[in-house]
Write a protein that holds these residues in place. Structure first.
Motif, PDB file in Angstrom:
ATOM      1  N   ARG A   1       2.275   1.712  -3.579  1.00  0.00           N
ATOM      2  CA  ARG A   1       1.503   2.314  -4.394  1.00  0.00           C
ATOM      3  C   ARG A   1       1.261   3.785  -4.082  1.00  0.00           C
ATOM      4  O   ARG A   1       1.059   4.547  -4.995  1.00  0.00           O
ATOM      5  N   TRP A   2       1.139   4.280  -2.966  1.00  0.00           N
ATOM      6  CA  TRP A   2       1.158   5.619  -2.670  1.00  0.00           C
ATOM      7  C   TRP A   2       2.291   6.404  -3.038  1.00  0.00           C
ATOM      8  O   TRP A   2       2.123   7.594  -3.757  1.00  0.00           O
ATOM      9  N   GLU A   3       3.601   5.775  -2.894  1.00  0.00           N
ATOM     10  CA  GLU A   3       4.625   6.461  -3.473  1.00  0.00           C
ATOM     11  C   GLU A   3       4.835   6.809  -4.794  1.00  0.00           C
ATOM     12  O   GLU A   3       4.971   7.793  -5.456  1.00  0.00           O
TER      13      GLU A   3
ATOM     14  N   THR B   1       0.843  -1.073   0.055  1.00  0.00           N
ATOM     15  CA  THR B   1      -0.155  -0.059   0.029  1.00  0.00           C
ATOM     16  C   THR B   1       0.831   1.136   0.044  1.00  0.00           C
ATOM     17  O   THR B   1       0.561   2.264  -0.574  1.00  0.00           O
ATOM     18  N   ARG B   2       1.898   1.172   0.892  1.00  0.00           N
ATOM     19  CA  ARG B   2       2.873   2.385   0.925  1.00  0.00           C
ATOM     20  C   ARG B   2       3.414   2.616  -0.384  1.00  0.00           C
ATOM     21  O   ARG B   2       3.546   3.683  -0.857  1.00  0.00           O
TER      22      ARG B   2
END
Length: 282
Positions: free
Chosen positions: A25-27, A22-23
């Protein structure tokens, strides 16, 4: 892991648990939002606006390296700052790729360990992409599928040439480091297949250049596939940065001559087209 001529792409580890993915993808989303993804969105909107105008695409134009101030000294200052801040985003992406105990520049092949072979490969790739690309642009202009791309001012002063070279280098670093080095690493960590990554990044590259017209979308998509395959094969970004820079140097510096020799294809059109971003890079 690939095993081609001199190393090949270094397989990145898959992202860990759900929170790590998830992190990641956000990055990716945030990096794209402040760099090529933002430019691609503006570029597509620019093409939509140009297509809705009553003036045909062939009679519209867009500028890649416009003058930023009527006074020469301030024009130089503003152009230089624009290039410097664009390269800061490239530096940020390289920083994100850095890992403890691993040199990111060495890992993506943005170093001079094999400069001789990198230069030879760059010349070959530039020829393979540049010659057909020039023909595609000419055909697209004749068919009315492309906007006239004014690569540089026709009355360029001598001091503008170094800035055009820097602009070409900026474009090469921005596109190849983000489209290839960064996205290949991050999407592979998310488990994407190689061809999915190559096609997706090529499509994004095409959208990034959509403001130039439909021919530019096709040409840059093909360029993205070729560059993506080469990066996967070689595992080095430098030859592709050099190739891209060479293509843009020829386009930027040689534009006044091309416009004079083939005005029907390269000369500025009568109607400016909305710029895709405040500072298009290629």
């Amino acid at each position: 892991m690939n095993a081609p001529f001199d190393g090949g792409f270094v397989e990145p580890p898959l992202a860990g648990g759900r929170s790590a993915r998830t992190r990641l993808r956000w990055e990716i989303g945030l990096v794209l939002a402040v760099s090529v993804g933002q430019s691609a969105l503006y570029s597509v909107l620019s093409l939509v606006r140009a297509s809705l105008r009553t003036t045909p695409l062939s009679q519209q134009q867009t500028q890649l390296n416009p003058t930023r101030d009527a006074e020469a000294i301030w024009d130089v200052v503003y152009r230089f700052l624009n290039i410097a801040f664009s390269l800061a985003i490239v530096a940020l992406v390289v920083y994100l790729l850095w890992e403890p105990g691993a040199n990111a520049l060495r890992r993506i092949g943005l170093d001079f360990r094999r400069f001789g072979s990198d230069l030879g490969r760059a010349a070959l790739v530039a020829a393979v992409i540049g010659i057909p690309g020039l023909g595609l642009y000419a055909v697209s202009r004749i068919l009315g599928l492309n906007i006239a791309v004014v690569a540089s001012p026709l009355d360029t002063a001598w001091w503008v040439v170094p800035l055009l070279v820097l602009s070409a280098l900026r474009a090469g670093l921005t596109e190849e480091v983000i489209f290839l080095a960064y996205l290949f690493d991050r999407l592979r960590r998310l488990g994407w297949s190689w061809w999915s990554i190559i096609v997706a990044t090529a499509a994004l590259r095409g959208a990034y250049h959509a403001y130039q017209g439909f021919g530019a979308i096709v040409g840059n998509f093909v360029m993205g596939v070729v560059f993506g395959w080469c990066y996967r094969r070689w595992g080095r970004i430098l030859p592709l940065v050099i190739a891209h820079t060479l293509l843009d140097v020829v386009a930027f510096v040689g534009y006044p001559l091309a416009a004079a020799l083939w005005p029907a294809v390269f000369a500025p059109a009568s109607t400016p087209s909305p710029s895709p971003t405040p500072s298009p890079t290629s």
